[in-house]
Every structure is written in structure tokens, then in C-alpha cells.
Design an enzyme around this catalytic site. Structure first.
Site, PDB file in Angstrom:
ATOM      1  CG  ASP A 380      -3.283  -5.855   7.592  1.00  0.00           C
ATOM      2  OD1 ASP A 380      -3.603  -5.962   6.402  1.00  0.00           O
ATOM      3  OD2 ASP A 380      -4.044  -5.415   8.467  1.00  0.00           O
ATOM      4  CB  THR A 382      -6.799  -2.039   6.671  1.00  0.00           C
ATOM      5  OG1 THR A 382      -6.676  -1.848   5.264  1.00  0.00           O
ATOM      6  CG2 THR A 382      -8.017  -1.312   7.188  1.00  0.00           C
ATOM      7  CB  THR A 528      -2.826  -3.788   1.601  1.00  0.00           C
ATOM      8  OG1 THR A 528      -4.141  -3.292   1.739  1.00  0.00           O
ATOM      9  CG2 THR A 528      -2.220  -3.247   0.315  1.00  0.00           C
ATOM     10  N   GLY A 529      -5.091  -5.904   0.917  1.00  0.00           N
ATOM     11  CA  GLY A 529      -6.145  -6.248  -0.037  1.00  0.00           C
ATOM     12  C   GLY A 529      -6.563  -5.009  -0.816  1.00  0.00           C
ATOM     13  CE  LYS A 556      -3.959  -9.409   3.592  1.00  0.00           C
ATOM     14  NZ  LYS A 556      -4.284  -8.549   4.708  1.00  0.00           N
ATOM     15  CG  ASP A 574      -5.961  -5.156  12.388  1.00  0.00           C
ATOM     16  OD1 ASP A 574      -5.867  -5.509  11.197  1.00  0.00           O
ATOM     17  OD2 ASP A 574      -6.666  -4.213  12.765  1.00  0.00           O
TER      18      ASP A 574
END
Length: 681
Positions: A380, A382, A528-529, A556, A574
């Protein structure tokens, strides 16, 4: 959803938020949604093994003292009328009480026609018990009671250690449920009243004050604010919300008050759908068969065949029944290796505690064992590869120094609560710059701010303002904007004086982690978004093999499934939005500073939020597996020598393995296995 121009593109307060996510109580109707019971069942089984182990071991002491062989070894003599019956009574209790879990497992294995460890243990202890009981009541021969009791003790201990190391999966859903607030401020006839969230209906209007969690999915009808959705969507910067914008239950309102019309409640909310995704992914994850069980399956067949052949052979050779039975039982007892029962659990116990000392918490052992086969790691962005905090990444000075540009910008932004302003002020404080008092401060709505310092007029403005005035920003500034960074400009008397770029900064440890994984031949990817530009910048910065940007949380898990078609895949993340992907991956790894829910869905937790620990876990998995194989080879290899000797193959040479020597050899192999497990570094 709209992004901002000079907008609140900043994850301020995110980490504080993460910490207390789990502290929201799961009250009301939320609490019972899909709570897993597997956890409690495992715990009860583990406690049961422990209790049976303690009681059986306590009774093994008198059994040992009453056994003729042990008395001879210790040079003592304990004899009294009926001592054989006392020995029989104590051994019967250990056999039925201590052996119960194995008999239960034996019947389960029979119904599945997959004889394994439980069958092997049941056959060996039953052969020893029935034969020894017959000796008590008149058959010629020797007792096997102490071998029987110690075998049960060691097997109970092995299974207890194993259960303990396996325990811990599937508390994820409880944690997810806790994230939603339990009450909401409902506006009814102009009055605000506190109601439980489950009483809300679509069409109701609720008030959300600054700093509160949004209780449901809905649409803003009044007010303007920044909302931190990083926990749910992975978007690193707060998103501006104004009338007509959608909000998600579980995200955090940061600055202004909002009135929100309820659109979805209960099972339909975004968070509930994520909970459902996690549940499905967890249930569908296959459980690999234990190596030890496979070995036990073959050993069961070997033991039963060898025992039967031994018995038949000695009868045919004209030996008496007592001799033939003793040979057959010796074969059975020896071929049920204590060592095999402990070979894997001991290594697991050692590697689990070794891992814990290094800040790696293993929650699912099979997934940990699978880590050695990894071909791809999907990170991921962020909070995993990046700090998850908005900060200054670049400063360009056209007049004066970089520090001067930062000092003036920070002086002007000092009293603003805006995320960009806060980041600029924090950077100036970090560099120890002395800020100035400003005069004639005014905000230019949607464009920036203007003020005077020492008689000079300065402005901090957005790219939109520059375009409007036809000011050229220069190639370097364009490059920063092209990386998806948020760029603000400092103007001095309407002339361009400097450029400040802000973004979610890449962790220095991430580079090293990616390099080492690539050296091991593992592909490194990122999900990632965040937008394409930001993702491309981070991917190039780290030298990733591939990246997927603008991925919505529910997508995802699908992306991870796609990678899994080609590679054995780990997911490292996370946030709540990572939970379904963590559950979907072959190995789910949660970075420790993350949310409780990501941690609960993961197979492995890295306490230190350091991506380099992914490398450590792969190395530990490989070493652990090597130790297990060594132990299994030893535990089964010793049988290939001991079984023929116990059967009496070398009887003609005067070599006959007595049950006692067999049991001693068996204990020796257990000690060797235990020492080998301890050597894991």
C-alpha cells in the site's frame, strides 16, 4: 470526489486518529455483526490440551516410579501387594483422560479416510495399553505403561504448543465493527438529539461537529469542511466537502460543522461492505496440510504394516504368542515418534518467539510458512511506503535562499488552520527559522493569501492564480506539479520569488526494503487510491516493478487476486481500506502503526512500521522451513533403523531392541529435535 486547488491536501491528525480507532465501543446493533467464533473454539481446545498435559504429567511420576525398568535404572525397589494394579489404575486414567483428544482426532481422521498423526498416536498408545493390561492380568511379558504415559504427555505438549502458535486469526471483523461511532446527533424539528446509529433512517439529517466521526454514508446538505478519509480510501490528503458531496461513515470531520442527509445505513454502508469482503476472503483462504501430518500418514501405514508383519512372521517362525506380541507392540511404540510430534511445533515456537523479539508478530502460521515462496510483494502507499503525513518535499528559490522563501511563507501561514499552511509552518519550525509578524493580512478566496512584512507585499498563491495573471512558473515548478505534488508559489511585489512543493513523503527505509526484495528475486509493486501522478512519482523514486493508482478500496482485493494469478503474493498495508486485500493475499502483512482492523486481518504484523521488516520475515520463513525439514528427516529417519531392529531383523545376530531401549532411543531423537529447533537463529 473533488480534489482541491489550494485544497486541504494533507493527512494531518491521521496518526492520532489511527491510534484511537479501536477505542470506539461497538455498541448497539453493530456489536454482533458477524463476530467470529473460531477464535474461542481454538482457545478452548488449547486450554483443554494444557489441562490434560498437567494432570497426565503429574500422574506419570508415580507410573515411572512403579515401572520395573525405571526402578532398575535408578537402583531403587518399590514393591507392595497390588502394585501392578495401582500401576494399571494410574495408567488407565492417563490412557483414557490424556488420550481422549487423540481418540477423538482418530475418529475424525477415519471419517475423512485420512489417517495421520492422531491415528498413529491412538494405535501406538492403544497397542501399548491393551498389551500391558493383559500382562497385569496374567499374560507373559513386560509392561509398557511408562512408555505409554510419557508418549501421551509429550504428544499433549506438542499439540498445545502447536495450538498456541496457530491461535490468533479472525478477530478482524470485531475490530472493523468498532470503527463506526455508536451514536449520532439527529436534527429533528430544529432540535439536536443524540440517538443510537441504528435508529437512523435514509432521509434523516445528522449534525457532525469538528473532530467527530461521520456515523453513516450520506450527502452534505449544509456546511463546508475537510474530511480525513485516509483510513477508508487511502487518499493521503483530507478531501474538501461542501453541499452535494458524498461522505463515508467512519471517516473523520476535521474543521467545520456539517449537516449530512443519511443515504445508507446498516448492511448497505461502505464499511459494512468492506466487513463482508474481509469475511469472505478469510473464509476462502485455504489451509495447507501440515508436513508432519503427511509424514504421520505414511508412518501410520508403515507402523501398522510392520507391526502386523512382525507378529505374523514370529508366529510362523514358531515363537510363542507372548514373544510375537511383544515384538509387534515394540514396533508400534517405536514407530510412533515423540520426535515427529514435536518436530514442527518446537520449530514454530522458537521461530514465533524469535520473530516477536524482532518486532514481527506471526498470527497465521501457514501463511508465515508460505512467505518463503513469495514471488511478489504488493505495498500500500500511504503510511506504508510513505509517511502518511503531508510535508514539504521541495523548495525552489528565485530570489534569496530556500530558507528565506520558507521563512516568509511560514510567517504568512502561521495563523491558518489549513493543512498546507500547517505543513509549511512545521517545516520552518523543524529548520529552526525565526518567523516574522505580518501586517494587513487578507485571504483571497480560492486563490491564497496576501500580507506585508517590513513594508514589502508578499502573496502565497495557488497555480490557478498564476495562470489567471499569466505568470510563468518555470520548468522546474512544472516538473514538481507533474509528479502530483501540491505546489504553492511565493510572490514578492507581484514577482515570482519561490516555489514550495508538498506531498506525502517517501520513507527512507522503503528504498532499502525494495532493493533487498528485488535482490531476492521478488517483484515489488504498489497499490494506492491516490492519483496517477503521485503514484508514478513514488514508483520511480523507489524503483518499483509496477504500480496501480486510483484503485478504490473494494478494488484492492481484486487487484491482489490478479497479481496472484501469476505470483505467490504478499500484501503489505496499514489502513481499513487494505483489510480485504490483506485477507485476499497469500500472505497479509500489516504495518504496525496501522489500524486495529488491518492488524486483525493480517497473517503477520510488523510492529515497527518499517518496510525492511518484510525482508526479515521472508528470511526467517526460509530458515524456519529448513529447520522443520531437518527435524522431520531426523524424526522419520530414526524409524527406518529402529523399526527393523524392534521387529527382530537382527535377532539371529543376538541383537534385539527391547521396548525399553526403543523408548530410550525415541527420547534421544526427541532431544535432538528439540536442540536442533533451538539452534534457529
Amino acid at each position: 470526489m473533488e480534489k482541491m486547488d489550494h485544497g486541504g491536501e494533507h493527512g494531518h491528525g491521521m496518526h492520532e486518529e489511527k491510534q484511537d480507532m479501536g477505542e470506539q465501543g461497538a455498541h448497539g446493533g453493530h456489536g454482533d455483526r458477524g463476530k467470529p467464533h473460531v477464535h474461542d473454539h481454538h482457545k478452548m481446545m488449547m486450554e483443554d490440551f494444557k489441562k490434560r498435559f498437567y494432570i497426565s504429567t503429574a500422574l506419570t511420576v508415580p507410573i515411572l516410579l512403579l515401572s520395573p525398568l525405571i526402578q532398575r535404572l535408578l537402583g531403587i525397589s518399590i514393591a507392595f501387594p497390588g502394585d501392578g494394579l495401582v500401576l494399571f489404575a494410574l495408567s488407565s486414567f492417563v490412557y483414557f483422560y490424556g488420550g481422549y483428544p487423540f481418540f477423538k482426532g482418530f475418529f475424525e481422521e477415519l471419517t475423512k479416510t485420512r489417517p495421520g498423526m492422531m491415528t498413529l498416536i491412538s494405535v501406538a498408545i492403544s497397542a501399548a495399553y491393551i498389551y500391558s493390561s493383559a500382562v497385569v492380568f496374567g499374560l507373559e511379558g513386560k509392561y509398557f505403561f511408562w512408555e505409554l504415559a510419557t508418549l501421551i504427555d509429550i504428544m499433549l505438549l506438542g499439540h498445545y504448543i502447536e495450538m498456541k502458535s496457530v491461535l490468533g486469526a479472525s478477530r478482524a471483523l470485531e475490530e472493523l465493527v468498532k470503527i463506526m461511532p455508536s451514536t449520532a446527533h439527529l436534527i429533528r424539528n430544529g432540535e439536536v438529539e443524540e440517538v443510537p446509529v441504528e435508529q437512523l433512517n435514509p432521509g434523516d439529517v445528522v449534525l457532525i461537529r469538528p473532530g467527530e466521526k461521520i456515523p453513516v454514508d450520506g450527502i452534505v446538505v449544509e456546511g463546508e469542511s475537510y474530511v480525513d478519509e485516509s483510513m477508508l480510501t487511502g487518499e493521503s490528503r483530507p478531501v474538501t466537502k461542501k453541499p452535494g458531496d458524498e461522505v463515508i461513515g467512519g471517516s473523520v470531520n476535521m474543521e467545520g460543522s456539517l449537516k449530512v442527509e443519511v443515504k445508507k445505513t446498516g448492511k448497505e454502508t461502505y464499511l459494512s461492505q468492506i466487513i463482508e469482503l474481509v469475511r469472505q476472503a478469510q473464509e476462502s483462504k485455504s489451509r495447507t496440510q501440515d508436513l508432519a501430518n503427511k509424514a504421520a500418514f505414511y508412518l501410520t501405514i508403515i507402523a501398522l504394516s510392520a507391526g502386523t508383519i512382525t507378529f505374523a512372521a514370529w508366529i510362523l517362525l514358531g515363537k510363542d504368542l507372548a514373544f510375537a506380541v511383544e515384538r509387534a507392540v515394540t514396533v508400534m511404540v517405536i514407530s510412533c515418534p515423540h520426535a515427529l510430534g514435536l518436530a514442527v511445533p518446537l520449530v514454530v515456537a522458537v521461530s514465533t518467539s524469535l520473530a516477536a523479539q524482532n518486532g514481527l508478530l506471526i498470527r497465521n502460521r501457514q501463511a508465515f510458512e508460505r512467505t518463503k515462496e513469495l514471488q511478489a510483494v504488493v505495498f500500500d502507499k500511504t503510511g506504508t511506503l510513505t509517511e502518511g503525513k503531508f510535508g514539504v518535499t521541495d523548495i525552489i528559490a528565485f530570489t534569496g535562499s530556500e530558507d528565506e522563501v520558507l521563512r516568509i511563507a511560514a510567517s504568512m501561514e502561521m495563523h491558518s488552520e489549513h493543512p498546507i499552511a500547517r505543513s509549511i509552518v512545521e517545516e520552518a519550525e523543524k529548520r529552526g527559522l525565526k518567523l516574522e509578524e505580518v501586517e494587513n493580512f487578507r485571504a483571497i478566496p480560492g486563490k491564497g493569501i496576501e500580507a506585508q512584512i517590513g513594508g514589502t507585499t508578499y502573496m502565497v498563491v495557488s497555480p490557478g492564480y498564476l495562470r489567471e495573471k499569466g505568470i510563468e512558473a518555470g520548468e522546474e515548478a512544472e516538473k514538481l506539479a507533474a509528479q502530483g505534488k501540491t505546489v504553492v508559489y511565493l510572490l514578492k511585489d507581484s514577482e515570482l520569488a519561490g516555489v514550495i512543493a508538498l506531498a506525502d513523503r517517501v520513507k527512507p527505509e522503503s528504498r532499502e526494503a525494495v532493493e533487498k526484495l528485488k535482490k531476492m528475486g521478488i517483484k515489488c509493486m504498489m497499490l494506492t487510491g491516490d492519483n496517477e501522478l503521485v503514484a508514478k512519482w513514488v514508483a520511480e523514486e523507489l524503483g518499483l516493478d509496477e504500480y496501480f493508482a486510483e484503485v478504490l478500496p473494494h478494488e484492492k482485493a481484486e487487484m491482489v487476486a490478479k497479481v496472484q494469478e501469476k505470483y505467490v503474493t504478499a500484501m503489505v498495508g496499514d489502513g481499513i481500506n487494505d483489510a480485504p486485500a490483506l485477507a485476499q493475499a497469500d500472505v497479509g502483512i500489516a504495518i504496525g502503526a496501522g489500524t486495529d482492523v488491518a492488524i486483525e486481518t493480517a497473517d503477520i504484523i510488523l510492529v515497527r512500521s518499517d518496510p525492511r521488516d518484510v525482508v526479515k520475515i521472508v528470511e526467517l520463513s526460509k530458515k524456519t522451513y529448513a529447520k522443520m525439514i531437518q527435524n522431520l528427516i531426523w524424526a522419520t529417519g530414526y524409524n527406518s533403523v529402529a523399526i527393523p531392529l524392534a521387529a527382530g531383523v537382527a535377532y539371529g545376530l543376538g541383537i534385539l531392541l527391547t521396548p525399553a531401549i526403543g523408548a530410550a532411543l525415541m527420547s534421544l531423537s526427541t532431544v535432538i529435535v528439540a536442540i536442533n529447533a533451538r539452534l534457529l537463529k
